[in-house]
Design a protein around this motif. Structure first.
Motif, mmCIF file in Angstrom:
data_model
loop_
_atom_site.group_PDB
_atom_site.id
_atom_site.type_symbol
_atom_site.label_atom_id
_atom_site.label_comp_id
_atom_site.label_asym_id
_atom_site.label_seq_id
_atom_site.Cartn_x
_atom_site.Cartn_y
_atom_site.Cartn_z
ATOM 1 N N PRO A 1 -0.091 -29.952 -0.105
ATOM 2 C CA PRO A 1 0.188 -28.632 0.031
ATOM 3 C C PRO A 1 0.061 -27.813 -1.437
ATOM 4 N N GLN A 2 0.427 -28.356 -2.651
ATOM 5 C CA GLN A 2 0.496 -27.567 -3.802
ATOM 6 C C GLN A 2 -0.822 -27.402 -4.188
ATOM 7 N N ARG A 3 -1.893 -28.439 -3.700
ATOM 8 C CA ARG A 3 -3.302 -28.217 -4.226
ATOM 9 C C ARG A 3 -4.016 -27.023 -3.341
ATOM 10 N N VAL A 4 -3.499 -26.867 -2.161
ATOM 11 C CA VAL A 4 -4.127 -26.027 -1.347
ATOM 12 C C VAL A 4 -3.676 -24.353 -1.736
ATOM 13 N N LEU A 5 -2.444 -24.410 -2.141
ATOM 14 C CA LEU A 5 -1.997 -23.105 -2.741
ATOM 15 C C LEU A 5 -2.826 -22.936 -4.293
ATOM 16 N N SER A 6 -2.699 -24.077 -5.019
ATOM 17 C CA SER A 6 -3.518 -23.914 -6.184
ATOM 18 C C SER A 6 -4.982 -23.312 -6.135
ATOM 19 N N GLY A 7 -5.531 -23.984 -5.222
ATOM 20 C CA GLY A 7 -7.069 -23.548 -4.935
ATOM 21 C C GLY A 7 -7.213 -22.211 -4.422
ATOM 22 N N TRP A 8 -6.283 -21.732 -3.404
ATOM 23 C CA TRP A 8 -6.336 -20.269 -3.081
ATOM 24 C C TRP A 8 -6.033 -19.414 -4.096
ATOM 25 N N LEU A 9 -5.144 -19.663 -5.158
ATOM 26 C CA LEU A 9 -5.175 -18.905 -6.241
ATOM 27 C C LEU A 9 -6.103 -18.847 -7.108
ATOM 28 N N ALA A 10 -6.701 -19.858 -7.314
ATOM 29 C CA ALA A 10 -7.894 -19.939 -8.405
ATOM 30 C C ALA A 10 -9.146 -19.439 -7.804
ATOM 31 N N ARG A 11 -9.304 -19.262 -6.375
ATOM 32 C CA ARG A 11 -10.414 -18.722 -5.702
ATOM 33 C C ARG A 11 -10.164 -17.385 -5.844
ATOM 34 N N GLY A 12 -8.795 -16.548 -5.754
ATOM 35 C CA GLY A 12 -8.518 -15.254 -5.855
ATOM 36 C C GLY A 12 -8.979 -15.010 -7.412
ATOM 37 N N ALA A 13 -8.581 -15.857 -8.429
ATOM 38 C CA ALA A 13 -9.032 -15.435 -9.696
ATOM 39 C C ALA A 13 -10.761 -15.154 -9.763
ATOM 40 N N GLY A 14 -11.427 -16.027 -9.211
ATOM 41 C CA GLY A 14 -12.640 -15.976 -9.061
ATOM 42 C C GLY A 14 -13.235 -14.691 -8.310
ATOM 43 N N VAL A 15 -12.751 -14.481 -7.241
ATOM 44 C CA VAL A 15 -12.695 -13.005 -6.463
ATOM 45 C C VAL A 15 -12.643 -12.158 -7.532
ATOM 46 N N VAL B 1 -3.747 -14.318 -10.296
ATOM 47 C CA VAL B 1 -3.223 -13.904 -8.872
ATOM 48 C C VAL B 1 -2.163 -14.461 -8.939
ATOM 49 N N ARG B 2 -1.270 -14.156 -8.034
ATOM 50 C CA ARG B 2 0.173 -14.645 -7.620
ATOM 51 C C ARG B 2 0.211 -14.994 -6.199
ATOM 52 N N PRO B 3 1.047 -15.918 -5.695
ATOM 53 C CA PRO B 3 1.341 -16.140 -4.412
ATOM 54 C C PRO B 3 1.562 -15.165 -3.439
ATOM 55 N N GLY B 4 2.304 -13.951 -4.103
ATOM 56 C CA GLY B 4 2.610 -12.875 -3.351
ATOM 57 C C GLY B 4 1.654 -11.566 -3.193
ATOM 58 N N ASP B 5 0.470 -11.986 -3.926
ATOM 59 C CA ASP B 5 -0.671 -10.924 -4.011
ATOM 60 C C ASP B 5 -1.091 -10.843 -2.246
ATOM 61 N N THR B 6 -1.544 -9.523 -2.014
ATOM 62 C CA THR B 6 -2.091 -9.330 -0.878
ATOM 63 C C THR B 6 -3.546 -9.401 -0.871
ATOM 64 N N VAL B 7 -3.964 -9.689 0.356
ATOM 65 C CA VAL B 7 -5.367 -9.635 0.549
ATOM 66 C C VAL B 7 -5.762 -8.772 1.868
ATOM 67 N N ALA B 8 -6.620 -7.752 1.539
ATOM 68 C CA ALA B 8 -6.520 -6.771 2.730
ATOM 69 C C ALA B 8 -7.888 -7.186 3.399
ATOM 70 N N GLY B 9 -7.923 -6.881 4.755
ATOM 71 C CA GLY B 9 -9.004 -7.059 5.626
ATOM 72 C C GLY B 9 -9.019 -6.331 6.520
ATOM 73 N N GLY B 10 -9.639 -6.071 7.619
ATOM 74 C CA GLY B 10 -9.932 -5.290 8.680
ATOM 75 C C GLY B 10 -8.866 -5.563 9.690
ATOM 76 N N ALA B 11 -8.134 -6.781 9.605
ATOM 77 C CA ALA B 11 -6.870 -7.038 10.638
ATOM 78 C C ALA B 11 -5.608 -6.921 9.713
ATOM 79 N N GLY B 12 -5.530 -6.209 8.704
ATOM 80 C CA GLY B 12 -4.536 -5.912 7.915
ATOM 81 C C GLY B 12 -4.328 -6.884 6.777
ATOM 82 N N ALA B 13 -3.266 -6.689 6.208
ATOM 83 C CA ALA B 13 -2.959 -7.273 4.588
ATOM 84 C C ALA B 13 -2.325 -8.714 5.145
ATOM 85 N N VAL B 14 -2.762 -9.575 4.043
ATOM 86 C CA VAL B 14 -2.095 -11.092 4.089
ATOM 87 C C VAL B 14 -1.830 -11.564 2.907
ATOM 88 N N THR B 15 -0.881 -12.278 2.280
ATOM 89 C CA THR B 15 -0.638 -12.790 1.210
ATOM 90 C C THR B 15 -1.414 -13.916 1.061
#
Length: 376
Positions: free
Chosen positions: A81-95, A346-360
């Motif tokens: 679980p913690q590595r999944v979160l780490s991965g999504w945050l690091a990907r967000g940094a790349g994006v 990037v922080r866990p609470g940051d939002t990612v906006a898409g066509g279906a709305g925002a998700v953290t």
């Protein structure tokens, strides 16, 4: 443990040698392995495509030289679980590095989020036995043409007209070797942690809706590398595992293999980029071969530092390759273990906006962890 990793590394040395010929003999510490591969007759991969590159899974597997390695799943569960979160945050940094400029507070500009949410919905509904037709149906039901571009948009139009995969990808052949499927493929590695072969298969099922040839190989490479990243702490190992899932006769394998050779030979990042561009710079900037090479170089020269890795992926040769930083961050992130170091943008609470709305980001990570094949 170190001995086991060494044996694994030796088995995968073919990923560096099968297309570079070993004429420069950079691996002095394992010359016997180099000699063995030279005797088998491997020569340097040609830059131009000698014959059509297959997109069917059975044909791809016949042409790969994967070790078919599967990691200790107990290790995966302990850190998952913690590595999944780490991965999504690091990907967000790349994006964020790929799309610099003003942003809406803590909102993250992510052109892939609708496709990623659709992929998660496919697994939630069909499990890990989903097919490319299931992916195609979810695209038609959940996506809009305005949210898509490139090969995905062309494939979407075909799907809306009743054309099914893989024909939907074949109609977008020129765009189909782009890096769009690679951009979202990390998710399949996250859902199949520690099982790179299966992660590559999941990526193949998804990618063939919109991509073919190198476009499919790029997705398989990224997914397998991301899967390995949950249980290894060496970017080189992740790169080797990833490239071991694509045909060793492919241009993408040749590009990644050259990057590995240059790194192990002690060449500078600048020289490695020049050689990569000299060989494959005639391809469009968003071609999967060039993006995979840039991702490999960023991981190999980034020294396990997130900021350096995504910056290297975003830079070079006067051309930006927007997908590369996100892919590199997504592969590196699970290796870093502790999610959200203070310097991460990037922080866990940051939002990612898409066509279906925002998700953290935290919501995306939690949803991924709940679905993970070896996460429970």
């Amino acid at each position: 443990m170190m001995q086991a990793k060494g044996k694994f590394r030796v088995r995968l040395f073919l990923c560096e040698t099968f297309r570079e010929g070993m004429r420069r003999r950079p691996w002095k510490h394992c010359s016997s392995t180099a000699d063995r591969f030279r005797k088998r007759g491997w020569t340097e991969m040609p830059v131009e495509l000698p014959s059509p590159e297959p997109s069917e899974l059975e044909e791809i597997r016949l042409l790969r030289r994967s070790a078919r390695h599967r990691y200790d799943l107990a290790r995966v569960r302990a850190v998952y679980p913690q590595r999944v979160l780490s991965g999504w945050l690091a990907r967000g940094a790349g994006v964020r590095a790929a799309h610099p400029g003003p942003s809406d507070g803590r909102a993250l500009p992510d052109p892939q989020v609708d496709l990623l949410l659709t992929s998660l919905a496919v697994v939630e509904r069909h499990g890990f036995t989903f097919s490319s037709d299931h992916v195609a149906g979810a695209w038609v039901d959940n996506l809009s043409e305005e949210a898509l571009s490139g090969a995905e948009k062309t494939a979407y139009r075909s799907l809306r007209s009743g054309i099914r995969p893989p024909r939907s990808a074949e109609l977008a052949r020129e765009e189909g070797e782009a890096d769009g499927a690679m951009a979202r493929a990390f998710l399949w590695g996250y859902l199949a942690p520690g099982d790179p072969g299966f992660a590559a298969e999941l990526a193949w099922r998804d990618a063939r809706v919109s991509h073919a040839g190198s476009g499919v190989y790029g997705a398989m490479f990224a997914a397998a590398a991301a899967s390995a990243a949950f249980v290894c702490d060496d970017p080189l190992e992740a790169v080797l595992v990833g490239v071991g899932e694509v045909p060793d006769t492919s241009r993408l394998a040749g590009a990644v293999g050259r990057c590995v050779r240059l790194h192990l030979a002690g060449e500078s990042w600048e020289q490695a980029v020049r050689e990569l561009e000299s060989a494959w710079g005639h391809l469009p900037p968003g071609h999967a071969v060039r993006t995979a090479g840039r991702v490999a170089l960023a991981l190999l020269y980034g020294k396990m530092a997130l900021a350096a890795t995504v910056e290297l992926a975003a830079a070079g040769a006067g051309e930006r390759i927007p997908v590369a930083p996100g892919v590199a961050g997504a592969i590196l992130g699970p290796m870093l273990g502790e999610p959200g170091a203070p310097e991460w943008p990037v922080r866990p609470g940051d939002t990612v906006a898409g066509g279906a709305g925002a998700v953290t980001v935290a919501d995306l990570a939690g949803r991924t962890a709940r679905l993970g094949r070896h996460g429970g």
